[in-house]
Structure formats: structure tokens, C-alpha cells
Design a protein around this motif. Structure first.
Motif, short mmCIF file in Angstrom:
data_model
loop_
_atom_site.label_atom_id
_atom_site.label_comp_id
_atom_site.label_asym_id
_atom_site.label_seq_id
_atom_site.Cartn_x
_atom_site.Cartn_y
_atom_site.Cartn_z
N PRO A 85 19.28 -6.34 2.59
CA PRO A 85 18.12 -5.53 2.22
C PRO A 85 17.74 -5.49 0.71
CG PRO A 85 19.20 -4.18 2.64
CD PRO A 85 20.25 -5.73 2.93
N ILE A 86 16.07 -6.29 0.45
CA ILE A 86 16.28 -5.62 -0.98
C ILE A 86 15.12 -4.29 -1.41
CG2 ILE A 86 14.34 -6.31 -2.49
CD1 ILE A 86 17.15 -8.18 -2.53
N GLU A 87 15.05 -3.96 -2.01
CA GLU A 87 14.05 -2.77 -2.52
C GLU A 87 13.77 -3.29 -3.82
OE1 GLU A 87 13.98 2.20 -2.90
OE2 GLU A 87 14.56 1.73 -1.69
N ALA A 88 12.52 -2.98 -3.87
CA ALA A 88 12.12 -3.47 -5.56
C ALA A 88 10.37 -2.73 -5.76
CB ALA A 88 11.73 -4.73 -5.32
N HIS A 89 10.18 -2.86 -6.90
CA HIS A 89 8.78 -1.95 -7.76
C HIS A 89 8.11 -3.24 -8.30
CE1 HIS A 89 10.02 2.89 -6.83
NE2 HIS A 89 11.77 2.04 -6.62
N MET A 90 6.89 -3.16 -7.67
CA MET A 90 6.73 -4.33 -8.28
C MET A 90 5.11 -4.00 -9.15
SD MET A 90 5.90 -6.89 -4.77
CE MET A 90 6.23 -8.78 -5.84
N PHE A 91 5.04 -4.27 -10.05
CA PHE A 91 3.94 -3.57 -11.50
C PHE A 91 2.39 -4.47 -11.64
CE2 PHE A 91 7.43 -0.46 -11.51
CZ PHE A 91 6.33 0.24 -11.34
N PHE A 92 1.36 -4.96 -10.79
CA PHE A 92 0.55 -5.62 -11.21
C PHE A 92 -0.31 -5.50 -12.23
CE2 PHE A 92 2.09 -6.77 -6.87
CZ PHE A 92 1.41 -8.20 -6.94
N THR A 93 -0.38 -6.30 -13.36
CA THR A 93 -1.22 -5.72 -14.22
C THR A 93 -2.80 -6.05 -14.04
OG1 THR A 93 -1.52 -8.23 -14.93
CG2 THR A 93 0.33 -6.53 -16.05
N HIS A 94 -2.92 -6.97 -13.34
CA HIS A 94 -5.09 -7.00 -13.04
C HIS A 94 -4.76 -7.73 -11.65
CE1 HIS A 94 -4.27 -10.42 -15.86
NE2 HIS A 94 -5.26 -11.16 -15.24
N TYR B 5 2.44 -1.24 -7.17
CA TYR B 5 1.81 -0.78 -8.53
C TYR B 5 0.55 -1.50 -8.58
CZ TYR B 5 6.32 2.17 -7.99
OH TYR B 5 7.34 2.87 -7.45
N GLY B 6 -0.66 -0.69 -8.85
CA GLY B 6 -1.60 -1.60 -9.33
C GLY B 6 -3.32 -0.82 -9.90
N ALA B 7 -3.91 -0.36 -10.98
CA ALA B 7 -4.62 -0.08 -11.29
C ALA B 7 -6.12 -0.27 -10.04
CB ALA B 7 -5.03 -0.05 -13.24
N ILE B 8 -6.55 1.04 -9.88
CA ILE B 8 -7.52 0.66 -9.50
C ILE B 8 -8.75 -0.14 -10.21
CG2 ILE B 8 -10.06 1.64 -7.93
CD1 ILE B 8 -8.33 3.81 -7.42
N ALA B 9 -9.74 -1.15 -9.85
CA ALA B 9 -10.49 -2.45 -10.42
C ALA B 9 -11.91 -1.31 -10.51
CB ALA B 9 -10.81 -3.66 -9.61
N GLU C 74 -4.15 -2.82 -2.73
CA GLU C 74 -3.71 -3.30 -1.73
C GLU C 74 -5.17 -3.88 -1.27
OE1 GLU C 74 -3.05 -1.74 2.95
OE2 GLU C 74 -3.50 -0.02 1.24
N GLN C 75 -6.08 -3.33 -1.16
CA GLN C 75 -7.09 -4.41 -0.73
C GLN C 75 -8.21 -5.59 -2.08
OE1 GLN C 75 -9.69 -1.15 -2.17
NE2 GLN C 75 -10.73 -1.16 -0.53
N ARG C 76 -7.45 -6.08 -2.55
CA ARG C 76 -7.55 -7.20 -3.82
C ARG C 76 -5.86 -7.73 -2.80
NH1 ARG C 76 -6.64 -4.93 -9.71
NH2 ARG C 76 -6.76 -2.69 -8.28
N MET D 245 3.18 -9.28 7.41
CA MET D 245 4.33 -9.01 6.36
C MET D 245 4.98 -7.85 7.32
SD MET D 245 2.61 -9.62 2.67
CE MET D 245 3.22 -11.38 1.31
N GLY D 246 6.03 -8.48 7.41
CA GLY D 246 7.22 -7.45 7.92
C GLY D 246 8.19 -6.49 7.41
N ALA D 247 7.53 -6.49 6.21
CA ALA D 247 8.66 -5.59 5.33
C ALA D 247 8.00 -4.25 5.00
CB ALA D 247 8.68 -6.40 3.78
N ASP D 248 8.19 -3.34 4.64
CA ASP D 248 8.07 -1.93 4.42
C ASP D 248 7.02 -1.64 3.23
OD1 ASP D 248 6.62 0.83 4.45
OD2 ASP D 248 9.04 1.81 4.12
N LEU D 249 6.60 -2.05 2.92
CA LEU D 249 5.15 -2.13 1.94
C LEU D 249 4.43 -0.39 1.37
CD1 LEU D 249 3.71 -5.70 2.14
CD2 LEU D 249 5.06 -5.63 1.40
N LYS D 250 4.83 -0.14 0.47
CA LYS D 250 4.08 0.80 -0.38
C LYS D 250 2.54 0.76 -1.30
CE LYS D 250 6.77 3.95 2.53
NZ LYS D 250 6.19 4.28 4.13
N PHE D 251 1.91 1.10 -1.02
CA PHE D 251 1.01 0.89 -1.84
C PHE D 251 0.67 2.17 -2.67
CE2 PHE D 251 0.23 -3.33 0.58
CZ PHE D 251 0.20 -3.58 -0.41
N CYS D 252 0.65 2.18 -4.03
CA CYS D 252 0.75 2.65 -4.93
C CYS D 252 -1.02 2.81 -6.43
CB CYS D 252 1.46 3.00 -5.75
SG CYS D 252 3.34 3.77 -4.89
N ASP D 253 -1.58 3.37 -6.28
CA ASP D 253 -2.47 3.44 -6.90
C ASP D 253 -1.95 4.25 -8.40
OD1 ASP D 253 -3.87 1.78 -5.32
OD2 ASP D 253 -5.29 4.09 -4.56
#
Length: 289
Positions: A65-74, A99-103, A110-112, A129-137
């Protein structure tokens, strides 16, 4: 402390901008769009989800199993198009913090990511998507701490907004600065802050100065920078090593070889990013000492 807890690795899975460009002319540097993985003190961080994310996902299948933190620039397409093809996100035993900033229009990351997988754009929705996805603004300037790893962000100069990141741990740091356009009369204070005395600065050098200022097809206002500006920032911010990133899809391997030659000539401790390139910050630090 285990070897995993003592590492600071940076691996490039996608190094292109705008659109993926696989083919015979991009074999050495690669044709996938932005995706950079960092393994730091037992934490796995992923920056952007361009088409390179699909490649990363294939390798992670053997490590689940994988646990990771994903950061989007845009959320321009070249930074999110790999997400629907990221196979570990479909596997229930995995967990991802996203993770990502609000547009500027108020939409969350998450919306995008959800919208690009809606009909008629994609056959199945994000909810499959079956993985546990935690969205962070993220707020602009907000600091995220994962154990001893600190992730900071700042606003970049890009149409529709983008943020850059600085990752710090154990006295070492990496600045991930893409997508951004330099200012004509000054260096960007946000970029300088992100890059301040960093061990590694990954910088958006999509164009050359000649392309950027070309009178017939100027790229001013397109939201990207040049390798010449990258050198200016690296020197001003006292960066230890510069990585040229977000290559234009029109720049083939021979063109990138020439950019590499010129950049190294201007800033000796430079490298042009290519797919599969892995940089070990701790080994580099020992060598420098």
C-alpha cells in the motif's frame, strides 16, 4: 534512523510543458508533462500530475500500500492530465492527500480534478477511484508540516494563477518553481523567497530569450520564463544547483543539448531535467563538503 528516514531524493517523471510530445526527437529528455517525486525522511511527495504521473503510478504498483502527498501548482491540463490514469488511486488500500490552492474563480483542487473526469471528457468519474483521497485546500503562504518535512508555497506570475513550492528538511531545501513568468524590470520576490539558498531550484525555463522576445511570435504574457532568467534567479538567490524544467514541446533533444551547454556555461552547477533523472541531495551535500 533507517536509510529511508535519512534520504532526500528528487526524481523526475515528466519534464515537459504545454502538451506531451513523445517521439523519436524527444527520446533523451522525454515527452511527458510535469511530475516530480520527492522521497524525504520516509515521506513521499508528488508535485503536479501531468502525464508523467501515469509512469510514476506504474512503478508504485509493486510497492503498495502507498501513502503519498500530492501538491498541485495549478490545474492547466499539462499539470493534471495524468491524474485520471494514476492507477494507484483506483486501489482501495492506498491513501493520498491532495493539496492545491483555490482558483481565482473559487474552485477547489477537488472540483477541478473532478471536472476533468466528467462526461463528455472522460468515461468514469473521479468517485470511482477506490483509494482514500483526502483533499486539502491551501491558502497562499500556508505552511504544511509532515513530520520534520516543511512545505511552503508562494504565488507565481501565471495566467489563472499558480503557486510554487519550497520543501525543507534537515537543513536541505528544494524550490519547485513552475509555471511562472519573469517580470521585465525586476526579479520576482516570491520566486527569490522560494529559492533562497536552496540546494536545488527547479525552474520553468520553457523558452529562450530569443523566443520570448521574438517580434513576430512573442511569448510575453504566456506565463513562462527562460533559461537566462533562471540563471539570474539562481545567482541572486544563491542557489546551489539549478534544474532547467518544463521544456517546450517544440524543443527536441538536440535543442535541449544546446540549452544545457549554454546554461552550464552561465551557471556551472546546472542540469537540464530529463525523465528518470534522480538527484540525491544528501549525497550531493557530502560531495560538496
Amino acid at each position: 534512523m533507517s536509510n529511508v528516514q535519512k534520504q532526500f531524493l528528487v526524481k523526475f517523471w515528466g519534464v515537459r510543458g504545454s502538451i506531451a510530445c513523445p517521439g523519436s526527437q524527444t527520446v533523451r529528455y522525454g515527452g511527458n508533462t510535469s511530475c516530480v517525486e520527492m522521497q524525504i525522511a520516509g515521506q513521499r511527495l508528488v508535485f503536479d500530475g501531468g502525464t508523467g504521473l501515469r509512469e510514476l503510478g506504474q512503478t508504485l504498483l509493486s510497492e503498495m500500500p502507498i501513502e503519498a502527498h500530492m501538491f498541485f501548482t495549478h490545474s492547466h491540463w499539462d499539470h493534471i492530465q495524468g491524474f485520471p490514469f494514476f492507477v494507484p488511486a483506483f486501489v482501495p488500500i492506498n491513501k493520498f492527500y491532495i493539496y492545491g490552492a483555490i482558483a481565482p474563480n473559487g474552485s477547489t483542487i477537488e472540483q477541478r480534478l473532478n471536472d476533468q473526469m466528467l462526461h463528455p471528457n472522460f468515461p468514469v468519474p473521479l468517485q470511482i477511484m477506490g483509494a482514500d483521497l483526502k483533499f486539502c485546500d491551501l491558502e497562499i503562504g500556508e505552511k504544511v508540516q509532515l513530520g520534520d518535512v516543511i512545505i511552503e508555497n508562494a504565488l507565481l506570475n501565471h495566467p489563472g494563477e499558480a503557486i510554487g513550492y519550497r520543501v525543507s528538511w534537515g537543513g536541505h531545501s528544494v524550490a519547485y518553481v513552475t509555471d511562472t513568468e519573469h517580470f521585465p524590470d525586476r526579479l520576482d520576490e516570491n520566486v527569490l523567497w522560494l529559492a533562497r539558498e536552496a540546494d536545488l531550484m527547479i525552474y520553468d525555463a520553457t523558452y529562450t530569450n530569443e523566443e520570448y522576445y521574438d517580434k513576430k511570435s512573442s511569448k510575453i504574457g504566456w506565463g513562462h520564463s527562460t533559461w537566462q532568467e533562471a540563471v539570474k534567479v539562481a545567482k541572486a538567490a544563491k542557489v546551489k544547483q539549478l534544474v532547467i524544467f518544463h521544456h517546450d514541446p517544440l524543443h527536441d533533444d538536440d535543442f535541449m543539448d544546446e540549452i544545457s551547454r549554454l546554461t552550464v556555461e552561465a551557471f556551472p552547477n546546472s542540469v537540464v531535467a530529463y525523465e528518470g533523472m534522480t538527484m540525491d541531495l544528501l549525497a550531493t551535500a557530502k560531495t560538496a563538503a
